[in-house]
Write an enzyme that holds these catalytic residues in place. Structure first.
Site, PDB file in Angstrom:
ATOM      1  N   SER A 144       0.860  -1.175   0.000  1.00  0.00           N
ATOM      2  CA  SER A 144       0.000   0.000   0.000  1.00  0.00           C
ATOM      3  C   SER A 144       0.896   1.225   0.000  1.00  0.00           C
ATOM      4  CB  SER A 144      -0.894   0.016   1.248  1.00  0.00           C
ATOM      5  OG  SER A 144      -1.474   1.282   1.464  1.00  0.00           O
ATOM      6  N   TYR A 156      -1.342  -1.488  10.171  1.00  0.00           N
ATOM      7  CA  TYR A 156      -1.489  -1.651   8.732  1.00  0.00           C
ATOM      8  C   TYR A 156      -0.208  -1.239   8.007  1.00  0.00           C
ATOM      9  CZ  TYR A 156      -3.664  -1.267   4.098  1.00  0.00           C
ATOM     10  OH  TYR A 156      -3.979  -1.402   2.763  1.00  0.00           O
TER      11      TYR A 156
END
Length: 268
Positions: A144, A156
């Site tokens: 990401s 994350y």
């Protein structure tokens, strides 16, 4: 002849979003695709859609955070299609409860790491022997843009940052077997989940409790390519899964409209 003619691929999270769009693109290019998906209804719908389009697809109910479930799904794929050429580890996501480190519940950390980092490890663990047997193949992991820099979501960001080094390690360890490994690092993509999350953007801009989030939303409007469609990422995945990318390995490609590479200054 399609760009992936004769190849067999599995895609985690194949029932929705980027993975579903990529599965359709793989099938259009001649690949047989196995959809690893925990949501039975979504997985079956994606399978039927690909078959209706004339492609070859197989839905396999899979919990990608569980070793036995992943092992069984890989075995079912090879039993059905006889080989394996492409691994695409796309399932993942962040949790709203992903808070600053000193405030985070330990369960949120474990769940985020399991879904975003453990799951690609498990898939590679069980699938790589089949890529070796096929004399090579392609691994496509998903990082990401938040894995390429700091983020307000530490679990994350840590998981997606780990994907970058994990992918480089795979590329180095298995190059001698003809296996390539690359990662894609998207920013915001208009999937069903992201549309639902961002549908109330005006409220977020005006009242979001985190100033950094308000700033990020404001800056988003400055990037002409800041929000992508699943098909944009699918096109990149087709390139990485096909033989066209035979000279590309160990890389993380930021498909984020430039958000991780530069700051665009508003016109004054």
């Amino acid at each position: 002849m399609g760009r992936m003619n004769g190849k067999v691929a599995f895609l985690t999270g194949g029932g929705a979003g980027i993975a579903r769009a990529t599965a359709r693109a793989f099938a259009r290019e001649g690949a047989k695709v196995a959809l690893f998906e925990i949501d039975v209804d979504a997985g079956r719908a994606a399978e039927q859609q690909i078959r209706a389009d004339g492609g070859d697809a197989l839905f396999i109910e899979t919990d990608v955070t569980q070793d036995a479930s992943v092992r069984d799904a890989v075995e079912k794929t090879v039993d059905a299609y006889g080989r394996l050429d492409v691994i695409m580890n796309c399932a993942g996501g962040s949790l709203q409860e992903d808070r600053p480190v000193h405030e985070m519940d330990l369960d949120i950390w474990h769940r985020t790491i399991a879904l975003n980092l453990l799951h690609p490890f498990l898939c590679c663990r069980h699938a790589i022997p089949h890529l070796i047997a096929a004399n090579g193949g392609s691994i496509i992991n998903f990082s990401s843009h938040l894995g390429l820099k700091g983020s307000e979501k530490p679990a994350y960001a840590a998981a997606k940052g780990g994907i970058v080094s994990f992918t480089q390690t795979l590329a180095a360890q298995y190059a001698g077997y003809g296996i390539r490994a690359n990662a894609i690092a998207p920013a915001i993509v208009r999937t069903e989940r992201s549309i639902k999350r961002w549908e109330n953007t005006e409220w977020l801009l005006a009242e979001h409790p985190k100033p950094a989030a308000r700033a990020r939303l404001t800056m988003q409007s400055l990037y002409p390519f800041s929000v992508g469609e699943p098909e944009h990422i699918a096109a990149l995945a087709v390139f990485l899964g096909s033989d066209e990318s035979r000279m590309v390995t160990g890389t993380t490609i930021a498909a984020d409209g430039g958000r991780s590479s530069y700051i665009k200054v508003a016109d004054t």
